[in-house]
Design a protein around this motif. Structure first.
Motif, PDB file in Angstrom:
ATOM      1  N   ARG A 129      24.317  24.889  62.073  1.00 28.58           N
ATOM      2  CA  ARG A 129      23.235  25.714  62.611  1.00 28.58           C
ATOM      3  C   ARG A 129      21.881  25.129  62.219  1.00 28.58           C
ATOM      4  O   ARG A 129      20.928  25.164  63.009  1.00 28.58           O
ATOM      5  CB  ARG A 129      23.341  27.156  62.113  1.00 28.58           C
ATOM      6  N   ALA A 130      21.788  24.607  60.988  1.00 25.42           N
ATOM      7  CA  ALA A 130      20.538  24.000  60.531  1.00 25.42           C
ATOM      8  C   ALA A 130      20.194  22.805  61.423  1.00 25.42           C
ATOM      9  O   ALA A 130      19.046  22.626  61.838  1.00 25.42           O
ATOM     10  CB  ALA A 130      20.646  23.577  59.071  1.00 25.42           C
ATOM     11  N   GLN A 131      21.231  21.988  61.749  1.00 26.65           N
ATOM     12  CA  GLN A 131      21.014  20.831  62.629  1.00 26.65           C
ATOM     13  C   GLN A 131      20.583  21.280  64.015  1.00 26.65           C
ATOM     14  O   GLN A 131      19.666  20.721  64.601  1.00 26.65           O
ATOM     15  CB  GLN A 131      22.300  20.015  62.735  1.00 26.65           C
ATOM     16  N   ARG A 143      15.179  31.022  56.172  1.00 30.22           N
ATOM     17  CA  ARG A 143      15.065  31.837  57.375  1.00 30.22           C
ATOM     18  C   ARG A 143      16.196  32.856  57.466  1.00 30.22           C
ATOM     19  O   ARG A 143      15.972  34.014  57.795  1.00 30.22           O
ATOM     20  CB  ARG A 143      15.129  30.910  58.597  1.00 30.22           C
ATOM     21  N   VAL A 144      17.406  32.385  57.140  1.00 30.24           N
ATOM     22  CA  VAL A 144      18.567  33.279  57.142  1.00 30.24           C
ATOM     23  C   VAL A 144      18.326  34.444  56.187  1.00 30.24           C
ATOM     24  O   VAL A 144      18.566  35.603  56.510  1.00 30.24           O
ATOM     25  CB  VAL A 144      19.845  32.521  56.718  1.00 30.24           C
ATOM     26  N   ASP A 145      17.815  34.094  55.014  1.00 26.41           N
ATOM     27  CA  ASP A 145      17.570  35.080  53.983  1.00 26.41           C
ATOM     28  C   ASP A 145      16.641  36.181  54.461  1.00 26.41           C
ATOM     29  O   ASP A 145      16.881  37.359  54.248  1.00 26.41           O
ATOM     30  CB  ASP A 145      16.958  34.362  52.779  1.00 26.41           C
ATOM     31  N   ARG A 146      15.563  35.779  55.131  1.00 29.47           N
ATOM     32  CA  ARG A 146      14.596  36.772  55.631  1.00 29.47           C
ATOM     33  C   ARG A 146      15.228  37.683  56.663  1.00 29.47           C
ATOM     34  O   ARG A 146      14.939  38.859  56.721  1.00 29.47           O
ATOM     35  CB  ARG A 146      13.380  36.072  56.237  1.00 29.47           C
ATOM     36  N   ARG A 147      16.069  37.117  57.512  1.00 32.31           N
ATOM     37  CA  ARG A 147      16.627  37.925  58.607  1.00 32.31           C
ATOM     38  C   ARG A 147      17.849  38.728  58.206  1.00 32.31           C
ATOM     39  O   ARG A 147      18.182  39.699  58.862  1.00 32.31           O
ATOM     40  CB  ARG A 147      16.986  37.027  59.787  1.00 32.31           C
ATOM     41  N   PHE A 148      18.505  38.288  57.163  1.00 34.95           N
ATOM     42  CA  PHE A 148      19.740  38.950  56.786  1.00 34.95           C
ATOM     43  C   PHE A 148      19.516  40.428  56.473  1.00 34.95           C
ATOM     44  O   PHE A 148      20.291  41.283  56.865  1.00 34.95           O
ATOM     45  CB  PHE A 148      20.388  38.270  55.576  1.00 34.95           C
ATOM     46  N   GLN A 149      18.419  40.718  55.778  1.00 39.46           N
ATOM     47  CA  GLN A 149      18.174  42.096  55.389  1.00 39.46           C
ATOM     48  C   GLN A 149      17.963  42.986  56.602  1.00 39.46           C
ATOM     49  O   GLN A 149      18.396  44.137  56.616  1.00 39.46           O
ATOM     50  CB  GLN A 149      16.982  42.156  54.452  1.00 39.46           C
ATOM     51  N   ALA A 150      17.316  42.439  57.645  1.00 42.04           N
ATOM     52  CA  ALA A 150      17.129  43.229  58.858  1.00 42.04           C
ATOM     53  C   ALA A 150      18.470  43.499  59.512  1.00 42.04           C
ATOM     54  O   ALA A 150      18.783  44.635  59.879  1.00 42.04           O
ATOM     55  CB  ALA A 150      16.202  42.497  59.825  1.00 42.04           C
ATOM     56  N   VAL A 271      26.794  38.443  58.249  1.00 38.75           N
ATOM     57  CA  VAL A 271      26.402  37.080  57.859  1.00 38.75           C
ATOM     58  C   VAL A 271      26.438  36.153  59.076  1.00 38.75           C
ATOM     59  O   VAL A 271      25.493  35.400  59.335  1.00 38.75           O
ATOM     60  CB  VAL A 271      27.330  36.543  56.738  1.00 38.75           C
ATOM     61  N   LEU A 272      27.534  36.225  59.845  1.00 35.06           N
ATOM     62  CA  LEU A 272      27.672  35.358  61.024  1.00 35.06           C
ATOM     63  C   LEU A 272      26.586  35.665  62.056  1.00 35.06           C
ATOM     64  O   LEU A 272      25.978  34.752  62.624  1.00 35.06           O
ATOM     65  CB  LEU A 272      29.053  35.536  61.652  1.00 35.06           C
ATOM     66  N   ALA A 273      26.334  36.961  62.267  1.00 29.29           N
ATOM     67  CA  ALA A 273      25.301  37.349  63.234  1.00 29.29           C
ATOM     68  C   ALA A 273      23.955  36.784  62.794  1.00 29.29           C
ATOM     69  O   ALA A 273      23.178  36.280  63.620  1.00 29.29           O
ATOM     70  CB  ALA A 273      25.230  38.875  63.341  1.00 29.29           C
ATOM     71  N   THR A 274      23.691  36.845  61.480  1.00 27.21           N
ATOM     72  CA  THR A 274      22.425  36.333  60.971  1.00 27.21           C
ATOM     73  C   THR A 274      22.313  34.822  61.179  1.00 27.21           C
ATOM     74  O   THR A 274      21.292  34.318  61.630  1.00 27.21           O
ATOM     75  CB  THR A 274      22.272  36.651  59.467  1.00 27.21           C
ATOM     76  N   LEU A 275      23.404  34.105  60.858  1.00 29.67           N
ATOM     77  CA  LEU A 275      23.392  32.656  61.042  1.00 29.67           C
ATOM     78  C   LEU A 275      23.122  32.309  62.502  1.00 29.67           C
ATOM     79  O   LEU A 275      22.467  31.327  62.828  1.00 29.67           O
ATOM     80  CB  LEU A 275      24.726  32.055  60.610  1.00 29.67           C
ATOM     81  N   TRP A 276      23.649  33.135  63.385  1.00 29.14           N
ATOM     82  CA  TRP A 276      23.524  32.858  64.808  1.00 29.14           C
ATOM     83  C   TRP A 276      22.100  33.074  65.329  1.00 29.14           C
ATOM     84  O   TRP A 276      21.607  32.310  66.139  1.00 29.14           O
ATOM     85  CB  TRP A 276      24.534  33.678  65.598  1.00 29.14           C
ATOM     86  N   ILE A 277      21.455  34.136  64.846  1.00 29.63           N
ATOM     87  CA  ILE A 277      20.102  34.422  65.370  1.00 29.63           C
ATOM     88  C   ILE A 277      18.999  33.712  64.579  1.00 29.63           C
ATOM     89  O   ILE A 277      17.876  33.639  65.030  1.00 29.63           O
ATOM     90  CB  ILE A 277      19.785  35.936  65.405  1.00 29.63           C
TER      91      ILE A 277
END
Ligand SMILES: [Zn+2]
Length: 278
Positions: A129-131, A143-150, A271-277
């Protein structure tokens, strides 16, 4: 109602100024017979501008939190069979506790994300995903960290209530014949989780990261936290249904154990949803 007499309408805008004492509810036009409209329940004293409303609210919140933490099952019993007005409503209570937890965890620089085990497939996915986003792994994870909480706040916190409600519906199928009891039970249990278990876990993770406590101590204490949840559920079953201790214990532990995989799956989905968005 005794309250009604003491309230002289203060000048809150033109409507209040024009009428000395409102004769009709300003929300539904029903004639008034006291401070509260008997048809729609609107308070004639606007809550946010009356100090008394705040004092009432703080008292109700204090009473609710005391019952939540020290009298397992009491809030559920009151909500279903007793006094509802004395306590903060279950869904309001739960969402506010989740919000406060994430606010405090942000201030404490705690990231729920950091608790996730980096299993291989997850590590692979993170790299991919990073690539795809053309970011370094560190930047992507930030970025994941910021969005995960939402994502967590919106989905998981609500979905875990549904998970536990489903388990409670099954376990108490002979006592409760609709969803009102199980959903109330699940909301109060998850509220307790966000008052005791989540902050406890947060403190443990911080202490063990700072190496104040050893990994072994941290694991022992996290088992203790899980035991507290089991004890809480057992006591709640006792208070609600008066089951004998062995039955209450079996049901309490059963709910916790059955709820755990549901929560784990939901967590992975979040977690997966966060990685995806991200
Ligand atoms: Zn009304």
């Amino acid at each position: 109602m005794a309250d009604g007499a003491g309230y002289a309408p203060a000048a809150f805008g033109p409507v209040a100024a024009a009428t000395a004492a409102p004769q009709h509810c300003t929300n539904c036009a029903t004639p008034l017979a006291g401070r509260y409209c008997h048809a729609c329940g609107q308070d004639t004293v606007p809550a946010e501008t009356a100090l008394r409303s705040w004092r009432d609210y703080v008292a109700r919140l204090g009473r609710t939190l005391r019952a939540l933490v020290f009298q397992p099952g009491e809030l559920t019993a009151q909500q279903l069979y007793g006094g509802r007005v004395r306590y903060v409503a279950p869904f309001t209570l739960y969402l506010n506790l989740v919000a406060v937890f994430f606010l405090l965890s942000g201030l404490a620089d705690f990231h729920v994300w950091s608790v996730v085990d980096r299993v291989d497939w997850l590590q692979d996915l993170i790299e991919k995903r990073a690539q795809a986003r053309d970011l370094s792994e560190a930047l992507f994870l930030e970025r994941v960290d910021r969005r995960f909480q939402a994502v967590y706040t919106l989905s998981l916190s609500v979905i875990s209530v549904l998970g536990y409600a489903g388990v409670a519906r099954f376990v108490f199928r002979n006592r409760w014949h609709d969803w009102r009891g199980p959903v109330t039970f699940a909301l109060h249990f998850m509220a307790f989780v966000f008052v005791v278990f989540m902050p406890g876990t947060m403190v443990l993770v911080r202490l063990s990261a700072l190496q104040v406590i050893s990994d072994a101590t941290a694991s022992a204490l996290s088992i203790l936290l899980a035991l507290i949840l089991g004890a809480y559920l057992t006591l709640a079953v006792r208070r609600l249904f008066g089951d004998p201790w062995p039955w209450a214990l079996a049901k309490g532990v059963g709910i916790l154990v059955a709820g755990f995989p549901i929560n784990t799956v939901m967590y992975d989905v979040a977690v997966l949803a966060t990685l995806w968005i991200a």
